[in-house]
Design an enzyme around this catalytic site. Structure first.
Site, PDB file in Angstrom:
ATOM      1  N   HIS A 198       0.835  -1.195   0.000  1.00 17.40           N
ATOM      2  CA  HIS A 198       0.000   0.000   0.000  1.00 17.40           C
ATOM      3  C   HIS A 198       0.873   1.249   0.000  1.00 17.40           C
ATOM      4  CE1 HIS A 198      -2.767   3.124   1.209  1.00 17.40           C
ATOM      5  NE2 HIS A 198      -2.093   3.321   2.331  1.00 17.40           N
ATOM      6  N   ASP A 236       5.774  22.049 -26.109  1.00 11.80           N
ATOM      7  CA  ASP A 236       5.880  20.694 -25.568  1.00 11.80           C
ATOM      8  C   ASP A 236       6.943  20.714 -24.480  1.00 11.80           C
ATOM      9  OD1 ASP A 236       6.020  17.758 -25.279  1.00 11.80           O
ATOM     10  OD2 ASP A 236       4.918  17.768 -27.167  1.00 11.80           O
ATOM     11  N   TRP A 265       7.007   0.225   3.946  1.00 11.94           N
ATOM     12  CA  TRP A 265       7.464   0.937   2.739  1.00 11.94           C
ATOM     13  C   TRP A 265       8.845   1.552   2.938  1.00 11.94           C
ATOM     14  CZ3 TRP A 265       8.754   5.926   1.097  1.00 11.94           C
ATOM     15  CH2 TRP A 265       8.643   6.934   2.050  1.00 11.94           C
ATOM     16  N   SER A 277      12.953   6.504 -14.000  1.00 11.07           N
ATOM     17  CA  SER A 277      11.834   7.268 -14.555  1.00 11.07           C
ATOM     18  C   SER A 277      11.720   8.629 -13.872  1.00 11.07           C
ATOM     19  CB  SER A 277      10.548   6.468 -14.367  1.00 11.07           C
ATOM     20  OG  SER A 277       9.429   7.302 -14.468  1.00 11.07           O
ATOM     21  N   SER A 278      11.815   8.651 -12.561  1.00 16.95           N
ATOM     22  CA  SER A 278      11.666   9.918 -11.833  1.00 16.95           C
ATOM     23  C   SER A 278      12.778  10.895 -12.183  1.00 16.95           C
ATOM     24  CB  SER A 278      11.715   9.677 -10.326  1.00 16.95           C
ATOM     25  OG  SER A 278      10.562   9.033  -9.913  1.00 16.95           O
ATOM     26  N   HIS A 313      13.085  12.039   3.372  1.00 13.86           N
ATOM     27  CA  HIS A 313      12.428  13.268   3.794  1.00 13.86           C
ATOM     28  C   HIS A 313      12.215  14.245   2.645  1.00 13.86           C
ATOM     29  CE1 HIS A 313      10.193  15.306   6.708  1.00 13.86           C
ATOM     30  NE2 HIS A 313      10.596  16.389   6.120  1.00 13.86           N
ATOM     31  N   GLU A 362      11.732  13.330  -0.191  1.00 18.05           N
ATOM     32  CA  GLU A 362      10.665  12.641  -0.934  1.00 18.05           C
ATOM     33  C   GLU A 362       9.279  13.079  -0.463  1.00 18.05           C
ATOM     34  OE1 GLU A 362      10.346  10.630  -3.458  1.00 18.05           O
ATOM     35  OE2 GLU A 362       8.299   9.940  -3.113  1.00 18.05           O
ATOM     36  N   TYR A 400       8.490  15.914   0.667  1.00 20.94           N
ATOM     37  CA  TYR A 400       8.221  17.253   0.121  1.00 20.94           C
ATOM     38  C   TYR A 400       8.015  17.194  -1.386  1.00 20.94           C
ATOM     39  CZ  TYR A 400       9.332  18.865   4.728  1.00 20.94           C
ATOM     40  OH  TYR A 400       9.325  19.057   6.073  1.00 20.94           O
ATOM     41  N   SER A 422      -2.156  27.085  -4.871  1.00 24.31           N
ATOM     42  CA  SER A 422      -1.857  28.503  -5.100  1.00 24.31           C
ATOM     43  C   SER A 422      -2.404  28.998  -6.429  1.00 24.31           C
ATOM     44  CB  SER A 422      -0.344  28.740  -5.058  1.00 24.31           C
ATOM     45  OG  SER A 422       0.172  28.319  -3.830  1.00 24.31           O
ATOM     46  N   HIS A 474      14.925  13.152  11.994  1.00 25.25           N
ATOM     47  CA  HIS A 474      13.763  13.218  12.902  1.00 25.25           C
ATOM     48  C   HIS A 474      12.880  11.983  12.739  1.00 25.25           C
ATOM     49  CE1 HIS A 474      11.458  15.702   9.647  1.00 25.25           C
ATOM     50  NE2 HIS A 474      11.201  14.431   9.516  1.00 25.25           N
ATOM     51  N   HIS A 475      13.135  11.176  11.711  1.00 26.33           N
ATOM     52  CA  HIS A 475      12.442   9.889  11.592  1.00 26.33           C
ATOM     53  C   HIS A 475      13.094   8.830  12.474  1.00 26.33           C
ATOM     54  CE1 HIS A 475      10.051  11.171   8.036  1.00 26.33           C
ATOM     55  NE2 HIS A 475      11.104  11.934   7.807  1.00 26.33           N
ATOM     56  N   THR A 528       6.374  26.973   5.953  1.00 21.42           N
ATOM     57  CA  THR A 528       5.073  26.360   5.706  1.00 21.42           C
ATOM     58  C   THR A 528       3.969  27.266   6.234  1.00 21.42           C
ATOM     59  OG1 THR A 528       6.192  24.259   6.070  1.00 21.42           O
ATOM     60  CG2 THR A 528       3.807  24.197   5.874  1.00 21.42           C
ATOM     61  N   LYS A 542       3.158  29.994   3.882  1.00 23.37           N
ATOM     62  CA  LYS A 542       2.256  29.584   2.803  1.00 23.37           C
ATOM     63  C   LYS A 542       0.812  29.589   3.273  1.00 23.37           C
ATOM     64  CE  LYS A 542       5.278  26.908  -0.033  1.00 23.37           C
ATOM     65  NZ  LYS A 542       4.790  27.522  -1.262  1.00 23.37           N
ATOM     66  N   ARG A 583       1.829   0.764  15.091  1.00 28.20           N
ATOM     67  CA  ARG A 583       1.466   0.598  13.674  1.00 28.20           C
ATOM     68  C   ARG A 583       2.013  -0.720  13.160  1.00 28.20           C
ATOM     69  NH1 ARG A 583       5.709   4.597  10.533  1.00 28.20           N
ATOM     70  NH2 ARG A 583       4.576   3.873   8.721  1.00 28.20           N
TER      71      ARG A 583
END
Lengths: 286, 543
Positions: free
Chosen positions: B90, B119, B155, B183-184, B267, B269, B271, B282, B316-317, B342, B345, B464
């Site tokens: 998932h 294009d 994951w 690809s990315s 991290h 990722e 964002y 926006s 921080h993870h 943040t 924003k 979890r």
């Protein structure tokens, strides 16, 4: 930003074939690694990837030679190549970071140093050192000895740094329109590149045959082969690119003011060179 | 050197497009080949979006398996091994195959239209980037059918769960992630080259719509961190197959090294999955508040600040993994600093709404829900940033609640808002408002029913990734599971809206929304296959 016109390339079958070829290569590689069969699939996959790359680049070269690419397309290629090299820098950055982390933090902590010294309880007899000759668990056999940086690695450093210089001379020749200079110095670069690969091959043979440096030889062997191995792969790629450039020089593909293919090859080669200097310093010398 | 020579082998298909109409000279392939070979940014954008939506449902079904098992305490439906595969798949599918390709699809469709380009900069590379994805994720999904099952380590695939104790299929998982990573990276290179190189004459960077700005910065993040992911999974591959000891302390390696490398990727990722959402919101809020965006420049700088800070917060993870005190403090403070840009924003969006002539069309509903619910996710993130508090929250459902609030009513709602906003441009028809409102309200209620109780379950200590739980968590989980099925079912309404919108509906003019100002609203609706073959004249507006 653009002038008055845009170039929009036509459709091409190489991208979709390239994805399929890459998928084939990955499935084949996975089969070989996990189930120990499927070698044919892997080989066909790898060859298809190479074939698609060759044919795709052939089309790009042809279109470039037909003058289909304008200044905007040229800028897109330049930016694309620049960002691609940046991604490669980050790829090697991860490996160097792993090396520094192991040397600076992980091994001293395993030896009982600092706030995380409790890790020393795992293997109380372990003594941290670099190069790590005796891994914590006695079941893991460390290397017997390590290479002196001042023999083959130094030779290879001189060769690779020298090859960046010869390549620059070739590039200057190209910009001056001196075709013979370009051809000769590019050929010299290629000779140096191939010598580097051969010497690295000799070193790998020595590592396994006489030094006990193997992939399994604890973290020293692992980081040694990770860094030098991926660098070696990049040297082989770079040398292949230079070989293609030599053929294109011989065929007179490049103009004094229009030779981005050649320049991109130079960028790539200098990048490979810089990575090697980092390797020489932090894998071999310090 | 020799000047340009006549070609040896003329390539028949190519032609320069130097004016309107000549694009038709391409003999465009038809049928399946059209989609396999396309180099058109709109067609590739549609492919990305369709792929992403399909994967959204596949990843959603995995989530519903998880929620069905957690509906009651005890083990009912699936065994724990399969439960682990479902939580893992998932996450992987939603992150890499649903959210990221959706944003890339929107970028493909909208960036050339928003900057007045014909294009993408490198159209064939664009095709390649897309078609790598079905290959990658077919391979990833096929691991579920392999002996020993698919990835079952979450994951985040922490070593040694993903190396020493991993199922044999992990090698295929690694290889599929390599393809997705290629690809990315290629997609990101293309987007940067497009934005830096293909803007209409006169459009400066600070004239661009914010969606382009946020994507420019996102693409930079992708190029910077996807190679690090490639590096770390390569080290895993070597630990599994070649006997190395990178993540094994017995040989002098360190499993914590895996976490450092993974989160240095991971991290930024997260964002990558939210910055383009900021860009979409926006665009939508000023349109339906009928006011220019408040603080355009500060939005740009805030986005850049978030991107730079994202490289300095990864540990921080890992607060409970046993970091030195100095590291705990450093990563706690840098993480809290992210709240500043943040917050800029969120305040800018609110100030844009202030005294606006607001209407509540479907895109605006989703955008407003985004602002509110994403902010809740941001606040729970601040709670998690506090290292001593995280010791309690770590690996509980509070974390699950936090990142689902930023990803579902955050990223996913923004994608849907963008979908509703640009559907008139893509199809030429307005989406059905009644159905869209049903979709919105069912989604908002479903998402909050699903994820809000998780905060409480987590604060009370429910871990979890466990298929069973203590009885005191039963009520929270019952509500979460009901909400999850409600949310999942309501996405079928979205599919209905999209299909109906493609097939018909109220006709949309070129400028489909009264308050919209960007360049994409100057081309007809639906946008013809080729737009801006000659560069448009761009008149900067005062931001």
């Amino acid at each position: 930003m653009s002038g008055g016109s845009y170039y929009v390339p036509a459709t091409s079958k190489w991208p979709i074939l390239g994805s399929l070829a890459l998928g084939l290569m990955m499935v084949g590689t996975g089969m070989v690694l996990v189930y120990d069969r499927g070698t044919l699939l892997m080989v066909v996959g790898i060859l298809s990837v190479l074939a698609v790359m060759a044919l795709w680049f052939r089309d790009v070269v042809r279109e470039s030679r037909q003058g289909l690419y304008d200044a905007q397309m040229d800028r897109s290629f330049r930016q694309g190549m620049g960002w691609f090299i940046f991604s490669e820098v980050m790829f090697f950055g991860a490996f160097f970071a792993a090396l520094f982390y192991i040397r600076t933090f992980a091994l001293p902590w395993l030896d009982g140093e600092g706030a995380k010294g409790v890790a020393a309880l795992l293997w109380p007899d372990f003594v941290a050192s670099w190069p790590l000759m005796s891994p914590p668990d006695p079941a893991v056999v460390g290397p017997e000895q390590t290479f002196s940086p001042w023999q083959l690695p130094l030779v290879n450093t001189l060769i690779l740094v020298g090859s960046s210089i010869t390549l620059t001379v070739a590039h200057e020749g190209l910009k001056e329109g001196e075709r013979a200079t370009t051809r000769n110095w590019l050929a010299a670069t290629l000779v140096l590149a191939v010598s580097f690969i051969i010497i690295q091959g000799v070193e790998y043979y020595e590592a396994y045959a006489h030094y006990g440096i193997t992939l399994e030889a604890g973290i020293y062997g692992a980081t040694f082969f990770l860094l030098t191995g991926f660098h070696g792969v990049h040297v082989i790629i770079g040398a292949s690119i230079l070989a293609v450039m030599l053929v294109r020089v011989l065929r007179g593909h490049f103009a004094r003011d229009n030779h981005f293919g050649f320049e991109a090859a130079c960028w790539y080669w200098h990048f490979v060179d810089v990575v090697w200097v980092g390797l020489f310093l932090f894998v071999y010398v310090f | 050197m020799a000047p340009k020579l006549p070609p040896h082998h003329p390539v028949q298909q190519s032609s320069t497009v130097s004016g309107a109409g000549q694009a038709a000279a391409h003999a465009a392939p038809r049928g399946l080949m059209r989609w396999l070979l396309t180099t058109n940014h709109k067609e590739i954008g549609s492919l990305y979006l369709i792929f992403s939506l399909s994967m959204f449902f596949i990843g959603g079904i995995f989530a519903l398996v998880v929620r069905a098992e957690l509906f009651q305490p005890g083990l009912q439906l699936v065994n724990p091994e399969f439960f682990n595969q479902m939580t893992t798949m998932h996450g992987l599918i939603m992150v890499f195959a649903a959210v990221m390709p959706a944003f890339t699809g929107l970028a493909n469709w909208m960036i050339p239209l928003q900057i007045g380009a014909p294009d993408m900069a490198l159209p064939r590379l664009n095709n390649f980037s897309f078609w790598l994805l079905p290959v990658a994720f077919t391979l990833l999904l096929s691991t579920l059918l392999m002996p020993g099952g698919g990835p079952n380590f979450g994951w985040t695939f922490y070593a040694p769960l993903s190396t020493t104790y991993a199922p044999p299929s992990t090698t295929f998982f690694i290889l599929s992630l390599h393809i997705a990573g290629i690809s990315s990276i290629l997609g990101a290179i293309n987007i940067i080259a497009t934005i830096l190189n293909m803007r209409a004459p006169g459009m400066r960077l600070m004239d661009m719509p914010l969606f382009c700005w946020t994507w420019l910065i996102t693409a930079f993040l992708l190029i910077a961190v996807m190679p690090v992911l490639a590096g770390v999974i390569t080290m895993m591959l070597m630990d599994i197959n070649f006997g190395t000891h990178f993540f094994n302390a017995a040989g002098g390696g360190d499993p914590v090294l895996f976490q450092h490398l993974f989160w240095f990727f991971g991290h930024p990722e997260v964002y990558i999955m939210i910055l383009p959402a900021f860009g979409i919101v926006s665009a939508i809020i000023p349109t339906f508040a009928r006011k220019p965006l408040f603080g355009y420049a500060s939005m740009v700088y805030a986005t850049a600040a978030i991107a730079i800070l994202s490289f300095l917060v990864w540990a921080h993870h890992m607060f409970v993994v046993g970091l030195p005190l100095a590291a705990e403090l450093f990563f706690m403070y840098t993480t809290m600093i992210i709240a500043v840009p943040t917050g800029v924003k969120v305040f800018n969006w609110i100030t844009t709404l202030f005294r606006g002539s607001i209407t509540f069309e479907p895109p605006m509903l989703f955008a407003l829900a985004f602002v509110v619910l994403f902010t809740i996710g941001g606040f729970s993130g601040l709670m998690l940033a506090i290292a001593p508090a995280d010791f309690q929250y770590h690996d509980t459902y509070f974390v699950v609640a936090h990142f689902h609030y930023v990803l579902v009513p955050g990223a996913v709602f923004a994608i849907m808002a963008g979908g509703y906003y640009w559907l008139p441009k893509w199809t030429g028809h307005y989406p059905n408002v009644k159905l869209a409102q049903w979709h919105f309200w069912l989604s908002v209620i479903g998402v909050n029913l699903t994820f809000f109780p998780m905060h409480f379950a987590g604060l009370a200590g429910m871990p979890r990734r466990i298929p069973d739980y203590a009885l005191q968590f039963a009520d929270f989980n019952l509500v979460s599971s009901l909400g999850a099925f409600m949310f999942g079912a309501s996405q079928l309404v979205f599919v209905a809206v999209v299909i109906l919108c493609v097939r018909g509906g109220e006709r949309a003019p070129a400028k489909a929304w009264e308050g919209a100002t960007d360049l994409e609203w100057t081309v007809p609706s639906p946008a013809p296959l080729h737009t801006f073959e000659t560069p448009p004249t761009f008149r900067p507006q005062a931001h």
